[in-house]
Design an enzyme around this catalytic site. Structure first.
Site, short mmCIF file in Angstrom:
data_model
loop_
_atom_site.label_atom_id
_atom_site.label_comp_id
_atom_site.label_asym_id
_atom_site.label_seq_id
_atom_site.Cartn_x
_atom_site.Cartn_y
_atom_site.Cartn_z
N TYR A 107 0.74 -1.32 0.07
CA TYR A 107 -0.06 0.03 -0.06
C TYR A 107 0.82 1.42 0.01
CZ TYR A 107 1.37 0.88 4.59
OH TYR A 107 2.12 1.17 5.81
N PHE A 138 2.32 9.68 3.02
CA PHE A 138 2.54 9.70 4.50
C PHE A 138 2.94 8.37 5.01
CE2 PHE A 138 -2.14 8.99 4.23
CZ PHE A 138 -2.24 7.78 4.93
N ASP A 139 2.65 7.24 4.29
CA ASP A 139 2.95 5.90 4.51
C ASP A 139 2.88 5.06 3.47
OD1 ASP A 139 3.93 3.93 6.30
OD2 ASP A 139 2.05 3.50 7.14
N ILE A 177 -8.05 1.41 9.44
CA ILE A 177 -9.31 2.33 9.37
C ILE A 177 -10.47 1.65 8.18
CG2 ILE A 177 -7.84 4.62 9.60
CD1 ILE A 177 -7.86 4.63 6.46
N TYR A 195 -9.48 8.86 9.95
CA TYR A 195 -9.07 9.32 11.35
C TYR A 195 -10.04 10.51 12.06
CZ TYR A 195 -5.13 6.52 10.24
OH TYR A 195 -4.41 5.57 10.08
N PHE A 209 -5.47 5.95 -1.00
CA PHE A 209 -4.94 4.59 -0.69
C PHE A 209 -4.45 3.90 -2.20
CE2 PHE A 209 -5.06 5.25 3.85
CZ PHE A 209 -4.04 4.63 4.45
#
Length: 163
Positions: free
Chosen positions: A80, A90-91, A110, A136, A152
């Site tokens: 991902y 961010f990730d 999430i 979030y 994502f």
């Protein structure tokens, strides 16, 4: 002395009501800003033909998989990349040997990611546009502020069916 106490209580209640009203106005403003940023993203990317799901999740198949479809309590393994709507990552576990593994629909990730996987088949790739209500929320998480929609890009590598 009793009258002074009643006045003080009234002042405190009045201040609390004002704070509540102001808080509601801010929430509405942030919700509108989030909706606007999602609509701008969609308008700026007309080639991305997302399907809007009833939950508010935007789902787009990039590669349709041919393997098993995950269901509640199945384990999934995926690659991902998580990005802000402006494209900043961010990730990610792309480019690493790491694989994200979790059990589907058990609140381990999430809600938008959990839901998005249920539309996929093993071997598939998808893009998810996840509103904050499925990510979030209003409070955020670490570096992700509240009311932040996320993108994502996911690849479902494997589904391990729950026996």
């Amino acid at each position: 002395m009793e009258m002074k106490s009643i006045r003080s209580m009234f002042v405190v209640q009045f201040v609390l009501v004002l704070l509540l009203i102001n808080s509601c106005a801010l929430e509405k403003k942030y919700e509108e800003e989030e909706r606007d940023s999602i609509q701008r993203y969609l308008a700026d990317n007309p080639d991305l033909n997302f399907e809007l799901k009833p939950s508010g999740l935007y789902y787009l198949d990039i590669v349709v998989g041919t393997g098993a479809k995950p269901a509640a309590r199945d384990s999934v393994f995926l690659k991902y990349t998580g990005k802000y709507i402006n494209g900043m990552v961010f990730d990610t576990n792309e480019g690493t040997s790491e694989v994200l593994k979790f059990v589907v629909l058990q609140k381990q990730v999430i809600a938008g990611l959990d839901e998005g996987l249920t539309y996929m088949n093993e071997g598939g790739k998808a893009k998810l546009l996840i509103p904050s209500s499925l990510a979030y929320g209003t409070t955020g998480y670490y570096t992700i502020p509240g009311y932040t929609p996320l993108i994502f890009d996911i690849e479902l590598l494997r589904v391990k069916k729950n026996p």
